[in-house]
Motif scaffolding. Structure first.
Motif, mmCIF file in Angstrom:
data_model
loop_
_atom_site.group_PDB
_atom_site.id
_atom_site.type_symbol
_atom_site.label_atom_id
_atom_site.label_comp_id
_atom_site.label_asym_id
_atom_site.label_seq_id
_atom_site.Cartn_x
_atom_site.Cartn_y
_atom_site.Cartn_z
ATOM 1 N N THR A 198 7.095 6.415 19.713
ATOM 2 C CA THR A 198 7.319 6.496 18.264
ATOM 3 C C THR A 198 7.039 5.140 17.641
ATOM 4 O OG1 THR A 198 9.043 8.171 18.544
ATOM 5 C CG2 THR A 198 9.038 6.968 16.464
ATOM 6 N N GLY A 199 6.162 5.123 16.626
ATOM 7 C CA GLY A 199 5.868 3.897 15.886
ATOM 8 C C GLY A 199 6.644 3.886 14.581
ATOM 9 N N LEU A 200 7.167 2.725 14.214
ATOM 10 C CA LEU A 200 7.968 2.605 12.994
ATOM 11 C C LEU A 200 7.288 1.659 12.008
ATOM 12 C CD1 LEU A 200 11.467 2.292 14.682
ATOM 13 C CD2 LEU A 200 10.365 4.347 13.803
ATOM 14 N N ARG A 201 6.957 2.189 10.852
ATOM 15 C CA ARG A 201 6.343 1.367 9.805
ATOM 16 C C ARG A 201 7.447 0.808 8.916
ATOM 17 N NH1 ARG A 201 1.378 5.618 8.416
ATOM 18 N NH2 ARG A 201 0.119 5.116 10.268
ATOM 19 N N PHE A 202 7.815 -0.440 9.202
ATOM 20 C CA PHE A 202 8.900 -1.087 8.451
ATOM 21 C C PHE A 202 8.400 -1.583 7.091
ATOM 22 C CE2 PHE A 202 10.273 -2.383 12.922
ATOM 23 C CZ PHE A 202 11.218 -1.380 13.020
ATOM 24 N N PHE A 203 9.261 -1.459 6.084
ATOM 25 C CA PHE A 203 8.947 -1.925 4.738
ATOM 26 C C PHE A 203 9.851 -3.095 4.362
ATOM 27 C CE2 PHE A 203 6.760 1.988 4.844
ATOM 28 C CZ PHE A 203 5.876 2.050 3.776
ATOM 29 N N THR A 204 9.295 -4.275 4.197
ATOM 30 C CA THR A 204 9.961 -5.508 3.749
ATOM 31 C C THR A 204 11.463 -5.544 4.066
ATOM 32 O OG1 THR A 204 8.363 -5.481 1.927
ATOM 33 C CG2 THR A 204 10.017 -7.207 1.876
ATOM 34 N N VAL A 205 11.768 -5.947 5.289
ATOM 35 C CA VAL A 205 13.157 -5.959 5.773
ATOM 36 C C VAL A 205 13.833 -7.275 5.355
ATOM 37 C CG1 VAL A 205 14.614 -5.606 7.795
ATOM 38 C CG2 VAL A 205 12.272 -4.710 7.774
ATOM 39 N N TYR A 206 15.081 -7.178 4.871
ATOM 40 C CA TYR A 206 15.790 -8.386 4.447
ATOM 41 C C TYR A 206 17.265 -8.267 4.804
ATOM 42 C CZ TYR A 206 18.000 -5.905 0.565
ATOM 43 O OH TYR A 206 18.774 -5.053 -0.169
ATOM 44 N N GLY A 207 17.968 -9.407 4.750
ATOM 45 C CA GLY A 207 19.409 -9.396 5.000
ATOM 46 C C GLY A 207 19.876 -10.692 5.628
ATOM 47 N N PRO A 208 21.190 -10.802 5.918
ATOM 48 C CA PRO A 208 21.736 -12.008 6.544
ATOM 49 C C PRO A 208 21.058 -12.278 7.892
ATOM 50 C CG PRO A 208 23.490 -10.523 5.837
ATOM 51 C CD PRO A 208 22.211 -9.775 5.680
ATOM 52 N N MET A 209 20.906 -13.536 8.230
ATOM 53 C CA MET A 209 20.268 -13.968 9.487
ATOM 54 C C MET A 209 18.811 -13.505 9.572
ATOM 55 S SD MET A 209 23.097 -13.778 12.441
ATOM 56 C CE MET A 209 22.789 -15.339 13.135
ATOM 57 N N GLY A 210 18.197 -13.305 8.399
ATOM 58 C CA GLY A 210 16.820 -12.814 8.362
ATOM 59 C C GLY A 210 15.804 -13.879 8.715
ATOM 60 N N PHE A 212 6.775 6.958 11.908
ATOM 61 C CA PHE A 212 7.690 7.138 10.776
ATOM 62 C C PHE A 212 7.684 5.903 9.878
ATOM 63 C CE2 PHE A 212 9.721 9.884 13.985
ATOM 64 C CZ PHE A 212 9.957 11.034 13.241
ATOM 65 N N ASN A 213 7.798 6.133 8.577
ATOM 66 C CA ASN A 213 8.121 5.052 7.642
ATOM 67 C C ASN A 213 9.622 4.811 7.709
ATOM 68 O OD1 ASN A 213 5.513 4.930 6.540
ATOM 69 N ND2 ASN A 213 5.994 6.369 4.887
ATOM 70 N N ILE A 214 10.021 3.528 7.684
ATOM 71 C CA ILE A 214 11.432 3.223 7.402
ATOM 72 C C ILE A 214 11.425 2.253 6.230
ATOM 73 C CG2 ILE A 214 13.639 2.348 8.215
ATOM 74 C CD1 ILE A 214 13.144 3.183 10.909
ATOM 75 N N GLY A 215 11.689 2.790 5.053
ATOM 76 C CA GLY A 215 11.689 1.999 3.829
ATOM 77 C C GLY A 215 12.757 2.519 2.892
ATOM 78 N N ASN A 216 12.943 1.822 1.792
ATOM 79 C CA ASN A 216 14.048 2.156 0.897
ATOM 80 C C ASN A 216 13.724 3.271 -0.085
ATOM 81 O OD1 ASN A 216 16.728 1.676 0.372
ATOM 82 N ND2 ASN A 216 16.324 0.216 -1.243
ATOM 83 N N ASN A 217 12.429 3.635 -0.162
ATOM 84 C CA ASN A 217 12.014 4.739 -1.023
ATOM 85 C C ASN A 217 12.297 4.458 -2.507
ATOM 86 O OD1 ASN A 217 12.874 8.114 -1.717
ATOM 87 N ND2 ASN A 217 10.846 7.439 -1.158
ATOM 88 N N SER A 218 12.509 3.181 -2.865
ATOM 89 C CA SER A 218 12.665 2.839 -4.287
ATOM 90 C C SER A 218 12.174 1.406 -4.496
ATOM 91 C CB SER A 218 14.116 2.970 -4.730
ATOM 92 O OG SER A 218 14.922 2.067 -4.020
ATOM 93 N N PRO A 219 10.865 1.242 -4.727
ATOM 94 C CA PRO A 219 10.314 -0.105 -4.845
ATOM 95 C C PRO A 219 10.843 -0.850 -6.060
ATOM 96 C CG PRO A 219 8.665 1.531 -5.421
ATOM 97 C CD PRO A 219 9.856 2.282 -4.929
ATOM 98 N N ASP A 277 9.039 -2.412 -1.439
ATOM 99 C CA ASP A 277 10.107 -1.516 -1.012
ATOM 100 C C ASP A 277 11.015 -2.325 -0.089
ATOM 101 O OD1 ASP A 277 11.464 0.829 -0.855
ATOM 102 O OD2 ASP A 277 9.765 2.025 -0.185
ATOM 103 N N PHE A 278 11.967 -3.040 -0.662
ATOM 104 C CA PHE A 278 12.858 -3.911 0.106
ATOM 105 C C PHE A 278 13.877 -3.049 0.857
ATOM 106 C CE2 PHE A 278 11.429 -6.434 -3.532
ATOM 107 C CZ PHE A 278 10.935 -7.569 -2.895
ATOM 108 N N THR A 279 13.951 -3.262 2.179
ATOM 109 C CA THR A 279 14.818 -2.409 3.003
ATOM 110 C C THR A 279 15.851 -3.267 3.730
ATOM 111 O OG1 THR A 279 12.815 -1.105 3.378
ATOM 112 C CG2 THR A 279 14.773 -0.472 4.616
ATOM 113 N N TYR A 329 5.520 1.154 -0.981
ATOM 114 C CA TYR A 329 6.447 2.200 -1.433
ATOM 115 C C TYR A 329 6.445 3.301 -0.369
ATOM 116 C CZ TYR A 329 8.260 5.841 -4.691
ATOM 117 O OH TYR A 329 8.989 6.837 -5.288
ATOM 118 N N ALA A 330 7.582 3.464 0.309
ATOM 119 C CA ALA A 330 7.650 4.398 1.437
ATOM 120 C C ALA A 330 8.123 5.779 1.026
ATOM 121 C CB ALA A 330 8.615 3.848 2.488
#
Length: 342
Positions: free
Chosen positions: A184-196, A258-265, A230-232, A305-306
């Motif tokens: 399974t391949g995962l298309r990540f959309f702009t991942v952010y957060g603590p310790m990024g 699969f896309n893994i994104g926030n679905n709200s750019p 699409d910040f996730t 935009y995922a």
């Protein structure tokens, strides 16, 4: 919703365990009692102290074993599979960054192509229940149709980084077809957060502000046609991976993406204003970035935009953390980690 939950009796091999997503995923699996083997070369592409801090947080877990090494070293990869016999492999080790790939193409071929090939070869000779690997939203290139769907045409990458990720999908598909490796391949959309990752824009903006420097915004100062992303939030990414681990693709084609994104750019400028507010709250005083506007960089795309329908259908999950909540958690961590409170 018929999907299998995580099996703590399995052994999980996570490459890039000192990285941003690798660290959070390792921690989540360890908290659920899983055996986790982490591999990372702990390179200095960004602040190594941050990688050591992440690893330091994983070390107290009895079921965590760490191997310092590079997945482009085929002997090391093969030996690791022979010794630990992982049931599930998550390949998150990769040379990240779109702009860096223009200056340093060699490391992308080493890590993202040769490294991934070694993982596939290891899965061929030491069969696994599931290989999950990081792809990227960058494979969509400058696609105009939004939201991006997994079935979209992705043959026009606009950076070498994107080309390597598209290659990973093709390689995984081939190995899956030839050797029956569920992948399974995962298309990540702009991942952010603590310790990024400090090379990501939001982290870089905070660094610049505290260094007394202006931030550069690559949108020509065009607020009407601002960049959309699409910040996730990291927890959403990890929850998505966690749910997919025990649910390998079935049927004739044992490869899925699969896309893994926030679905709200969000407009980049809205994201920046939200970060200013979050840092103001964390510090207890007003924060405003000094801004310099420059032309869009080669390899950057105007919008990401995922569509997350496929992920929701497969495992009943859709990322939903708002940028207000996610950036506040980042700002609180940042101020605390770098000891910036007066």
């Amino acid at each position: 919703m018929n999907y299998k939950t995580l099996d703590p009796s399995k052994t999980y091999l996570i490459t890039g365990a000192a990285g941003f997503i690798g660290y959070y995923l390792s921690r989540k699996l360890l908290e659920q009692g899983c055996q986790v083997i982490g591999i990372d070369n702990v390179n200095d592409y960004y602040d190594v102290n941050l990688k050591h801090t992440r690893l330091g947080n994983l070390e107290p877990y009895e079921k965590f074993s760490f191997i310092k090494g590079d997945i482009s070293d085929k002997d090391l990869v093969m030996k690791t599979f022979e010794e630990y016999k992982p049931n599930i492999v998550v390949n998150l080790a990769a040379q990240a960054g779109v702009r860096y790939s223009i200056e340093n193409p060699d490391v992308y071929i080493q890590s993202n192509i040769i490294g991934f090939y070694n993982i596939l070869e290891a899965c061929r000779y030491h069969p696994v229940d599931h290989l999950v690997y990081a792809s990227s939203s960058s494979v969509y290139g400058a696609n105009k149709k939004v939201p991006f769907e997994e079935t979209d045409f992705v043959d026009n990458p606009v950076s070498l980084y994107a080309s390597t990720k598209k290659s990973n999908e093709l390689m995984a598909h081939t190995y899956s077809h030839l050797y029956k490796i569920p992948a399974t391949g995962l298309r990540f959309f702009t991942v952010y957060g603590p310790m990024g990752r400090p090379d990501m824009a939001y982290f870089g903006f905070a660094n610049k502000y505290f260094a007394g420097e202006p931030i550069k915004i690559f949108n020509n100062g065009d607020f009407e046609n601002d960049l959309y992303r699409d910040f996730t939030y990291i927890d959403d990414i990890v929850e998505g991976i966690d749910r997919l681990l025990s649910n390998p693709p079935e049927g004739d084609v044992q490869h899925k993406v699969f896309n893994i994104g926030n679905n709200s750019p969000e407009k980049l400028m809205v994201f920046i204003e939200t970060l200013e507010k979050a840092l103001s709250k964390a510090l207890g005083k007003e924060v405003q970035f000094e801004k310099v506007f420059e032309p869009i960089k080669p390899g950057d795309v105007p919008a990401t935009y995922a569509s997350t329908d496929q992920l929701q259908k497969a495992v009943g999950f859709k990322p939903e953390t708002s940028i207000e909540e996610g950036l506040q958690k980042f700002a609180d961590w940042y101020v605390d980690y770098y000891n910036l409170k007066d």
